[in-house]
Write a protein that holds these residues in place. Sequence first.
Motif, short mmCIF file in Angstrom:
data_model
loop_
_atom_site.label_atom_id
_atom_site.label_comp_id
_atom_site.label_asym_id
_atom_site.label_seq_id
_atom_site.Cartn_x
_atom_site.Cartn_y
_atom_site.Cartn_z
N ASN A 146 0.89 -1.32 0.09
CA ASN A 146 -0.08 -0.04 0.05
C ASN A 146 0.75 1.18 0.01
N ARG A 147 2.12 1.02 -0.28
CA ARG A 147 3.07 2.43 -0.13
C ARG A 147 3.80 2.37 -1.57
N THR A 148 4.26 3.53 -2.09
CA THR A 148 4.69 3.70 -3.36
C THR A 148 6.27 3.37 -3.03
N PHE A 149 6.93 2.57 -3.94
CA PHE A 149 8.14 2.04 -3.60
C PHE A 149 9.09 1.74 -4.86
N GLY A 150 9.64 3.01 -5.19
CA GLY A 150 10.26 3.02 -6.57
C GLY A 150 11.59 2.83 -6.48
N LEU A 151 12.39 3.00 -7.66
CA LEU A 151 13.78 2.70 -7.58
C LEU A 151 14.72 3.47 -6.63
N VAL A 152 14.55 4.57 -6.52
CA VAL A 152 15.00 5.70 -5.49
C VAL A 152 14.80 4.82 -3.97
N ASP A 153 13.69 4.30 -3.85
CA ASP A 153 13.55 3.91 -2.29
C ASP A 153 14.28 2.73 -2.39
N LEU A 154 14.26 1.75 -3.48
CA LEU A 154 15.16 0.52 -3.46
C LEU A 154 16.65 0.76 -3.10
N VAL A 155 17.25 1.67 -3.85
CA VAL A 155 18.55 2.26 -3.75
C VAL A 155 18.98 2.57 -2.37
#
Length: 79
Positions: free
Chosen positions: A61-70
């Motif tokens: 239920n949360r946005t999790f993009g490439l920047v978050d992953l890195v």
Amino acid sequence: MSAARAYNRRMKQERIVRTLKRHERSLRARGARALYLFGSSARDEAGGASDVDLFLDRYLNRTFGLVDLVGLLLYAEKL
């Protein structure tokens, strides 16, 4: 501890799990719902050149993009 030093030290499963639990609040704040340890470290067969293999389960239920992953990866490498 730098990632290079971590690779040169034998990583015991118990120590890895203990470290992750100590940083649980920060890992969750960065989007990790759960982390699963697998590979040689999970089997307590890690050698001097072994790394730590983690599978990330994120909050749906949360946005999790490439920047978050890195960002999470960089944080975890410092543990």
